[in-house]
Design an enzyme around this catalytic site. Structure first.
Site, PDB file in Angstrom:
ATOM      1  N   THR B 189       4.415  -7.152   7.995  1.00 55.39           N
ATOM      2  CA  THR B 189       4.473  -6.347   6.772  1.00 55.39           C
ATOM      3  C   THR B 189       4.703  -4.884   7.130  1.00 55.39           C
ATOM      4  O   THR B 189       4.224  -4.393   8.161  1.00 55.39           O
ATOM      5  CB  THR B 189       3.173  -6.481   5.944  1.00 55.39           C
ATOM      6  N   SER B 224      -6.023  -2.632   5.101  1.00 51.33           N
ATOM      7  CA  SER B 224      -6.914  -3.671   4.562  1.00 51.33           C
ATOM      8  C   SER B 224      -7.081  -4.703   5.673  1.00 51.33           C
ATOM      9  O   SER B 224      -6.312  -4.713   6.645  1.00 51.33           O
ATOM     10  CB  SER B 224      -6.308  -4.343   3.327  1.00 51.33           C
ATOM     11  N   TYR B 226      -6.310  -7.683   5.458  1.00 50.55           N
ATOM     12  CA  TYR B 226      -5.058  -8.441   5.482  1.00 50.55           C
ATOM     13  C   TYR B 226      -4.003  -7.722   6.332  1.00 50.55           C
ATOM     14  O   TYR B 226      -3.427  -8.307   7.250  1.00 50.55           O
ATOM     15  CB  TYR B 226      -4.515  -8.644   4.063  1.00 50.55           C
ATOM     16  N   HIS B 227      -3.726  -6.472   6.011  1.00 52.17           N
ATOM     17  CA  HIS B 227      -2.705  -5.755   6.778  1.00 52.17           C
ATOM     18  C   HIS B 227      -3.061  -5.731   8.259  1.00 52.17           C
ATOM     19  O   HIS B 227      -2.207  -5.884   9.133  1.00 52.17           O
ATOM     20  CB  HIS B 227      -2.559  -4.312   6.258  1.00 52.17           C
ATOM     21  N   LYS B 230      -2.116  -8.756  10.304  1.00 52.89           N
ATOM     22  CA  LYS B 230      -0.710  -8.778  10.742  1.00 52.89           C
ATOM     23  C   LYS B 230      -0.482  -7.797  11.894  1.00 52.89           C
ATOM     24  O   LYS B 230       0.370  -8.020  12.754  1.00 52.89           O
ATOM     25  CB  LYS B 230       0.220  -8.473   9.572  1.00 52.89           C
TER      26      LYS B 230
END
Lengths: 442, 442
Positions: B189, B224, B226-227, B230
């Site tokens: 991302t 976050s 999530y980020h 990645k």
């Protein structure tokens, strides 16, 4: 329990170090009970939770702080001892159980250390531990800390990243929810940086690019799934410190050597672990044992690999300095925690020279490098911040080898020759269960 | 199964887009069976495993490649559908089960897609999938992909990092052990980079520092859990590509918008999901639904947050380009996968303007920012590599809003007004189970 019979440990207590050959060395420092109990520092009284407090660095740190009046709790799931059992390995030194260690420490020093045996990946356990102890600082050593272990096979790569990353996320949530003013002192590694062709700064680098400037997290290039787990931790901590206004210090530690600290040598039941095997043994400790038993020092490839090193007596001081000078809330402060740089070839030269003084004929052999790493490279890492805060390093040249070598000679009967060769090949890390033969070099 | 009754889907198939108010728009493109089955490309015949092939980007990509003659297998544990069930949410569009989707696609196109339902964190499942399908390329969309979801509570933060990081480690081991020549195309991302005050390059940056120079991984600042997952993936892949000589492409994708691709609009049973809720809805898709139902567009804070965006029709093309032009073995190649940059305020202006053409009175409201992020910042990210390989972008200004808005208007009866406000606050992410109220804004 892996500890040697008690009588063997006691014999250490009543004798100064005895060498197999060579000249006299320093006696073990054994401060009296009164000295241990009153050696306060400016941080005395601070409540410090040491996660991984039964490990190599954790145990020495726990006693160092307890001796100086800090209120210490050890949190540990003791899995490091399980790794030894599973892989058929053992520390060079006969270590006591954590229960005996803490009991003996109370006898020797008069200081109580809280012991909480459990896993920080188990949130309920961690939550209860934090709520009952209410630390002002958490020192987080509680991670799988071997690069070769993480590269044995897929299962252990996954274990390492899960255990380390999730444990640290849990610690961050525990601080946020339970003790928001608690200072997190997290053990990272210099290995997070890899071996870039530019100077390594302490955590952050100011980059000028296309006419603009920013100070950003230093680019990371971990060289094993273990090193990468600490890279992930650093990124998670950096985020959480800002999002939740938490005070964090990330200690990017170099390769630790030595086994003696004032407190761990105060009684045989307090002795620290000393790993010399190809999986958990750090380079210098491993070479010293090889020299002691007359095995050639096993240099991986060309031996130009250069890293930062520090004495374990400096590890404990660095952690104390970090606690006594906490980071600001909302800040992830990074210290590079080492005192000197050496290449592998530098180390073998020093051991050869010092070994000769003890009558040892030290041979060196290059073995195929089991790792994937540069064997000749630029390396210049900064390490001024801890010195600015008062660290006075123990340097390798100041007789340490002499003391380490004689220590290894003293315990050489416990050396398992199967363990001192490289055991894990980075390229061969696969999905087959390699548990039974990982530690046994062929 | 969350899909709407079949008759509702069928009504879509036989009618062009119908608007509630305003002017005519493009009809849905519905290529005939013959066209779908023969639209080959240079990569036709390539065996492509799409992990996460039931998701928003994954499903569109699977059909895009299948239509062009690639041999496609979908691997998915369908947990994205479970998230909707658990959080009380639903896609704007009535999607079919994956089983019905694949069956319908075979009817429409004449092309068979293999379906393997299981979890890549389950090694035995992944191993069997790889051994049976023997992919030449693996496209890995199979991750928890919502920043707000990862910030709901500790349990979901841990789930996100475990699921994403361990799943990717497993994929790397599977390629190494089973299909060493397979090209990994991994969805990263743009959010990995954060918002630095310097230009964002594609994956790597050349740094001159103290008179020396090196090209290093671009510094990462995920916003976050999530980020950050990645970010961790990128570091692990960078290491594994070098250690194991694997060919990898990391696609750092921007915010995807749109729902129509040629293939997913070919039949109502093939329709893609369209998330507009505060957890899984991407910014532009969410704004469009808000505009359609007359809810003010909810701008987080000042609205100066700037990101890269792309049309889902470009997502599928980018993945195809990556497969057709594989990375070298031992290389982690990074492409920034977006076509245009917009600030949140840019988006709301465009939607206001375009909405007015459809008779919509679009209001904008600033709500307290639930995230921890800069609301005014420099942002200039490079995205030339995919264009150099032939990407011809669909630009937002070319009538897309018009088509997206009418699409939302068409489905507005399915909008759940509870879901369109911000639902997760970064600072409040705690340890209490927030499952029951996370998706329901107050």
């Amino acid at each position: 329990m892996i500890a040697a019979p008690r009588h063997q440990m006691m014999s250490l207590a009543i004798q100064p170090c005895v060498m197999s050959r060579g000249s006299a060395v320093q006696a073990v420092v054994s401060p009296s009970q009164g000295e241990m109990g009153t050696a306060h520092s400016s941080g005395a009284g601070t409540r410090v939770m040491i996660i991984g407090g039964d490990g190599y660095c954790g145990w020495a740190t726990a006693l160092h702080l307890s001796a100086r009046g800090y209120k210490v709790a050890i949190v540990d799931n003791l899995v490091r001892r399980t790794f030894d059992l599973q892989l058929g390995m053992d520390t060079l030194t006969p270590i006591s159980s954590i229960h005996d260690r803490v009991k003996k420490w109370a006898e020797v020093s008069g200081n109580h250390i809280d012991l909480m045996v459990g896993d920080i990946c188990d949130w309920d356990f961690l939550e209860q531990s934090m709520e009952s102890f209410r630390p002002e600082a958490v020192v987080h050593f509680g991670e799988q800390r071997s690069a070769p272990y993480s590269m044995i096979d897929r299962t252990r790569a996954v274990y390492t990243q899960h255990n380390n990353v999730i444990g640290t996320i849990n610690v961050l949530y525990a601080i946020k929810e339970i003790c928001p003013d608690c200072h997190l002192v997290k053990l990272g590694t210099m290995g997070e940086y890899g071996t870039p062709n530019i100077d390594i700064e302490e955590g952050y680098i100011t980059i000028e690019h296309n006419g603009r400037t920013d100070t950003l997290p230093y680019p990371k290039q971990g060289g094993s799934f273990y090193h990468l787990s600490k890279v992930h931790d650093s990124h998670n901590i950096f985020f959480a410190s800002k999002a939740w206004d938490i005070a964090c210090t990330d200690l990017n530690q170099g390769v630790v050597y030595g086994v003696r600290t004032e407190e761990t040598m105060a009684d045989p039941a307090l002795i620290n672990r000393y790993d010399y095997d190809g999986i958990f043994g750090t380079a210098l400790n491993r070479f010293v044992v090889q020299a002691a038993v007359g095995h050639p020092l096993t240099v991986y490839g060309k031996g130009g690999q250069t890293r930062g090193f520090l004495d374990i007596r400096d590890t404990v001081r660095c952690v104390q300095i970090a606690i006594d000078n906490p980071a600001n809330k909302g800040e992830m402060r990074v210290f590079n925690q080492f005192t000197e740089q050496f290449s592998v070839n530098d180390l073998t030269k020093i051991i050869s020279t010092e070994g000769a003084k003890l009558g040892l004929d030290v041979n060196i052999v290059s073995v195929p490098n089991p790792r994937v790493e540069k064997e000749e490279h630029y390396y210049n890492a900064k390490c001024t911040k801890l010195r600015d805060l008062g660290l006075e390093p123990h340097l390798l040249s100041d007789g340490l080898i002499d003391s380490l070598l004689t220590f290894a000679l003293e315990h050489k009967d416990r050396v398992n020759m199967d363990l001192i060769k490289p055991a894990v090949n980075w390229k061969k890390s696969g999905v087959v269960d390699a548990m039974t033969n990982a530690a046994v070099s062929k």
